[in-house]
Design an enzyme around this catalytic site. Structure first.
Site, PDB file in Angstrom:
ATOM      1  CD  GLU A  44      -3.066  -0.667   0.136  1.00 17.27           C
ATOM      2  OE1 GLU A  44      -3.064   0.424  -0.582  1.00 17.27           O
ATOM      3  OE2 GLU A  44      -3.592  -1.671  -0.533  1.00 17.27           O
ATOM      4  CE1 TYR A 127      -6.563   3.667  -0.425  1.00 16.75           C
ATOM      5  CE2 TYR A 127      -4.245   3.883  -0.433  1.00 16.75           C
ATOM      6  CZ  TYR A 127      -5.189   3.035  -0.937  1.00 16.75           C
ATOM      7  OH  TYR A 127      -5.163   2.153  -1.692  1.00 16.75           O
ATOM      8  CG  ASP A 145      -7.282   5.090  -4.052  1.00 13.72           C
ATOM      9  OD1 ASP A 145      -8.420   5.198  -4.478  1.00 13.72           O
ATOM     10  OD2 ASP A 145      -6.373   4.410  -4.588  1.00 13.72           O
TER      11      ASP A 145
END
Ligand code: SF4
Length: 369
Positions: A44, A127, A145
């Site tokens: 991520e 996020y 996002d």
């Protein structure tokens, strides 16, 4: 965001069709074959500014070097930066490293499983925290996002500016209220739809699994959405780069701890209005009065997110000087504070440095210097 009652049918389509499509059509990615929070976290962070398909080899290299949060925490910062090389935005690597150390020291190596704890760690915002909490720990929190903002703006036919914090908050709140039990899959599915079908330009609505509920498709406004008011343009800066050579070795300094390329190795530079070599000569002569006249080596251009460097590269040959004397004098400059902040390296040793691409690509100009 839509009125909850009016939008009920659309919510069902969004949940059911999207999850079914994701189950059948998702890309097979190495970090989708695991629910290990460490691997989800690394992927991520990498995905924050890098396309998923591009980051796979970098991801594989990084987790080979650092297969656990303990190995990452124990590594030197230079080793972490080195393993990150090519991905850019190096503050991400530095934050990963700091966060790994905190996870080991404060959480006994266990990655926190709630959004509230995750966002206390360096480099983890709402996020990324939402993505880790939902994908690795199946917590019911959204992960919003740019892809998700675009999909939801179109799906709900919202003309609110997605660059505005209030819009993001509204979309996050709405998604939090409609998350199905499989929240991690739902979040990933929204991102995947944005990456593969609901593209910024020319979305392929004809094959979209949630088309029947999409309000912008129904009203013909998809091409106008999402609304994003333009921010400041990129600034172009003239930069003079001084390449100091002695006994076949080049001089590098560590950049200041704040600002662009903070803490990374570089050649000495100045920002200048002209680019004639005089600024870098003047600056270096404050510490190296014996410096010869600059030799023009070439030019290069490097793009950062908001700044473009137009670099003019000048060489200075110090072969007649004593290395230590030069280095010691350099200590009084404002760019280097200790011995660990400067070093001479031969071209074959440069690979050991975590040299940003902006500077490593200049090495190709040095064949005649
Ligand atoms: S129908 Fe088109 S605009 Fe609507 S969500 Fe699907 S791809 Fe996006």
């Amino acid at each position: 965001m839509p009125d909850t009652k009016k939008s009920q049918p659309h919510i069902e389509i969004l949940q059911t069709n999207l999850l079914r499509w994701f189950d059948k059509s998702k890309r097979d990615l190495p970090f989708r074959r695991t629910r290990d929070p460490y691997f989800i976290w690394i992927s991520e962070i990498m995905a924050q500014q890098t396309q998923i398909d591009t980051l796979i080899p970098y991801y594989n290299r990084f987790i080979t070097n650092f297969p656990t949060v303990f190995s990452l925490a124990q590594a030197t910062e230079d080793a972490v930066i080195k393993a990150w090389e090519g991905l850019g935005y190096y503050s991400r690597a530095r934050n990963l490293h700091q966060a790994a150390r905190l996870i080991v020291s404060d959480y006994q190596g266990r990655i926190p499983d709630t959004l509230a704890e995750l966002i206390k760690l360096p480099g983890i915002g709402p996020y990324t925290g939402g993505a880790i909490a939902s994908i690795a720990f199946n917590q019911k929190v959204s992960a919003v996002d740019g892809n998700v903002l675009r999909v939801i703006s179109r799906y709900c036919n919202s003309f609110a500016d997605i660059g505005h914090a209030k819009t993001k908050k509204q979309i996050t709140g709405w998604l939090d209220s409609i998350l199905p039990d499989a929240a991690g899959d739902f979040n990933e599915a929204l991102m995947e739809l944005g990456a593969l079908i609901c593209l910024p330009k020319n979305p392929t609505c004809l094959i979209c699994p949630i088309r029947s509920g999409c309000q912008s498709d129904a009203t013909g406004t998809t091409g106008q959405l999402p609304v994003k008011v333009k921010k400041q343009k990129q600034i172009t800066k003239q930069v003079e780069v001084g390449i100091i050579k002695q006994n076949g070795r080049l001089f590098f300094i560590r950049r200041p701890e704040v600002g662009l390329l903070s803490g990374m190795w570089s050649f000495p530079i100045t920002e200048t209005a002209v680019g004639s070599g005089q600024d870098i000569k003047k600056k270096l002569r404050e510490n190296f009065p014996e410096l010869s006249e600059p030799i023009f080596i070439g030019t290069s251009r490097h793009l950062f997110s908001h700044i473009i460097w137009e670099m003019s590269v000048y060489g200075f040959d110090l072969d007649k000087l004593v290395c230590e004397a030069v280095a010691t004098r350099y200590l009084v400059s404002d760019q280097a504070e200790s011995q660990s902040d400067y070093q001479f390296k031969s071209l074959s040793e440069v690979d050991d440095l975590a040299l940003p691409i902006a500077f490593s690509k200049l090495l190709a100009l040095l064949t005649d210097f």
